[in-house]
Design a protein around this motif. Sequence first.
Motif, PDB file in Angstrom:
ATOM      1  N   ALA A 190      15.277   1.720  -2.881  1.00  0.00           N
ATOM      2  CA  ALA A 190      14.762   3.089  -2.757  1.00  0.00           C
ATOM      3  C   ALA A 190      13.334   3.178  -3.296  1.00  0.00           C
ATOM      4  O   ALA A 190      12.481   3.867  -2.715  1.00  0.00           O
ATOM      5  CB  ALA A 190      15.671   4.051  -3.506  1.00  0.00           C
ATOM      6  N   ALA A 191      13.062   2.459  -4.390  1.00  0.00           N
ATOM      7  CA  ALA A 191      11.727   2.478  -4.979  1.00  0.00           C
ATOM      8  C   ALA A 191      10.704   1.841  -4.048  1.00  0.00           C
ATOM      9  O   ALA A 191       9.569   2.327  -3.922  1.00  0.00           O
ATOM     10  CB  ALA A 191      11.733   1.754  -6.317  1.00  0.00           C
ATOM     11  N   PHE A 192      11.104   0.764  -3.360  1.00  0.00           N
ATOM     12  CA  PHE A 192      10.153   0.101  -2.471  1.00  0.00           C
ATOM     13  C   PHE A 192       9.876   0.964  -1.244  1.00  0.00           C
ATOM     14  O   PHE A 192       8.759   0.973  -0.734  1.00  0.00           O
ATOM     15  CB  PHE A 192      10.663  -1.274  -2.039  1.00  0.00           C
ATOM     16  N   ALA A 193      10.892   1.694  -0.789  1.00  0.00           N
ATOM     17  CA  ALA A 193      10.667   2.634   0.311  1.00  0.00           C
ATOM     18  C   ALA A 193       9.653   3.697  -0.115  1.00  0.00           C
ATOM     19  O   ALA A 193       8.766   4.076   0.665  1.00  0.00           O
ATOM     20  CB  ALA A 193      11.982   3.285   0.726  1.00  0.00           C
ATOM     21  N   GLU A 194       9.762   4.163  -1.360  1.00  0.00           N
ATOM     22  CA  GLU A 194       8.812   5.134  -1.885  1.00  0.00           C
ATOM     23  C   GLU A 194       7.424   4.505  -2.011  1.00  0.00           C
ATOM     24  O   GLU A 194       6.405   5.142  -1.718  1.00  0.00           O
ATOM     25  CB  GLU A 194       9.302   5.631  -3.253  1.00  0.00           C
ATOM     26  N   TYR A 195       7.399   3.259  -2.458  1.00  0.00           N
ATOM     27  CA  TYR A 195       6.125   2.530  -2.574  1.00  0.00           C
ATOM     28  C   TYR A 195       5.412   2.492  -1.225  1.00  0.00           C
ATOM     29  O   TYR A 195       4.201   2.761  -1.135  1.00  0.00           O
ATOM     30  CB  TYR A 195       6.375   1.111  -3.085  1.00  0.00           C
ATOM     31  N   LEU A 196       6.142   2.163  -0.172  1.00  0.00           N
ATOM     32  CA  LEU A 196       5.530   2.061   1.148  1.00  0.00           C
ATOM     33  C   LEU A 196       4.970   3.403   1.614  1.00  0.00           C
ATOM     34  O   LEU A 196       3.896   3.462   2.220  1.00  0.00           O
ATOM     35  CB  LEU A 196       6.549   1.544   2.162  1.00  0.00           C
ATOM     36  N   THR A 197       5.690   4.472   1.332  1.00  0.00           N
ATOM     37  CA  THR A 197       5.225   5.802   1.732  1.00  0.00           C
ATOM     38  C   THR A 197       3.849   6.079   1.146  1.00  0.00           C
ATOM     39  O   THR A 197       2.964   6.620   1.827  1.00  0.00           O
ATOM     40  CB  THR A 197       6.220   6.880   1.266  1.00  0.00           C
ATOM     41  N   VAL A 198       3.657   5.696  -0.114  1.00  0.00           N
ATOM     42  CA  VAL A 198       2.368   5.932  -0.778  1.00  0.00           C
ATOM     43  C   VAL A 198       1.327   4.916  -0.318  1.00  0.00           C
ATOM     44  O   VAL A 198       0.194   5.268   0.021  1.00  0.00           O
ATOM     45  CB  VAL A 198       2.538   5.873  -2.307  1.00  0.00           C
ATOM     46  N   ARG A 199       1.711   3.648  -0.285  1.00  0.00           N
ATOM     47  CA  ARG A 199       0.737   2.578  -0.003  1.00  0.00           C
ATOM     48  C   ARG A 199       0.174   2.687   1.410  1.00  0.00           C
ATOM     49  O   ARG A 199      -1.002   2.355   1.641  1.00  0.00           O
ATOM     50  CB  ARG A 199       1.410   1.212  -0.183  1.00  0.00           C
ATOM     51  N   MET A 200       0.962   3.151   2.349  1.00  0.00           N
ATOM     52  CA  MET A 200       0.492   3.239   3.734  1.00  0.00           C
ATOM     53  C   MET A 200      -0.641   4.246   3.901  1.00  0.00           C
ATOM     54  O   MET A 200      -1.383   4.192   4.893  1.00  0.00           O
ATOM     55  CB  MET A 200       1.663   3.600   4.666  1.00  0.00           C
ATOM     56  N   THR A 201      -0.801   5.148   2.946  1.00  0.00           N
ATOM     57  CA  THR A 201      -1.879   6.133   3.019  1.00  0.00           C
ATOM     58  C   THR A 201      -3.141   5.658   2.319  1.00  0.00           C
ATOM     59  O   THR A 201      -4.182   6.310   2.413  1.00  0.00           O
ATOM     60  CB  THR A 201      -1.433   7.461   2.372  1.00  0.00           C
ATOM     61  N   LYS A 202      -3.072   4.539   1.636  1.00  0.00           N
ATOM     62  CA  LYS A 202      -4.199   4.033   0.855  1.00  0.00           C
ATOM     63  C   LYS A 202      -5.125   3.190   1.722  1.00  0.00           C
ATOM     64  O   LYS A 202      -4.730   2.654   2.759  1.00  0.00           O
ATOM     65  CB  LYS A 202      -3.691   3.185  -0.314  1.00  0.00           C
TER      66      LYS A 202
END
Length: 339
Positions: free
Chosen positions: A262-274
Amino acid sequence: MAAEGSAGGFRLVRPGVTDVRPSRPPALEQAATEEPLNEDALLDLSLDLAGHDVAETLAALDAELIGLANVKERVREIAALLMIDRARRRFGLESSRPTMHMSFTGGPGTGKTTVAMRMAQMLHALGYIRKPKVHTVTRDDLVGQFIGHTAPKTKEAIAKAAGGVLFIDEAYYLFRPENERDYGQEVIEILLQEMENERANLVVIFAGYPDRMDRFFSANPGLSSRVAHHLEFSDYTHDELLGIAELMVAGENFRFDADAHAAFAEYLTVRMTKPRFSNARSVRNAIDRCRLRQAKRLVEAARPLSKTDLITLCDRDVYGSSVFTDLGQEVNAAPCPTD
């Protein structure tokens, strides 16, 4: 109905003959020296000996790359074209050799290099190229710094790729119209000649970002006309990237626990906007950093470690990323079950 051995990688359909499959397909050159088949002969494409190797290559491509349905479909079309071309030759139906020069367009980390390697294996299995190898170059490997330096560098790269695939990454850097004294145009002129003259000995793949590649080919119509296959590599979706992460983690003999997933899914949500997000390449880098944090956590635990400890990535290993600290929000990671 069983099959009888036949050169050229095929077996002919013959009733009452024991089905024995040779361990390796004969060379394409051997097929070219044989007498054509009779008009009433039958070839079963499913018994093409090279087809087994092609099927394995396509299966590996499916296993390695999530998504990219359009790319995989185009690869299968190319395989079908070459298999039919082999079958036609067995009947003495001569035609021009299919052109296999290609363009791969897409962002970083979308699988262009992986597909190039699998394409080389497939073309080799079907007898189109002699070696299942890819020689990767960039502008610096082709363009010289002074007069008379470019041609030898370019021809050396072509010689290294001979019999296989020359993969030119960020190919648009060869064309710099703003600099009249740039030697990149000399590379393009040499490639134009070699792509035509060495069609039986070389496949060239141009790769780069879509918009820049469009301008590159528009400015070089002679080059564009020699590239028969244009494959577009789209950016991965969030779900596809999460699936890629799961494959990468499993491939390294690790696993996400439920909270880490779940944390990595959250990570991807943020990282994809960077900025500088590079699809699967960024996922690989993120997993490597998760492993660093896991290793530090286990060493600092100062206790005997189990196999479960060593293979499990928990949410603390993910939430330690600067992606979360840069948000300025406190992340409450649960205690790792193995701690």
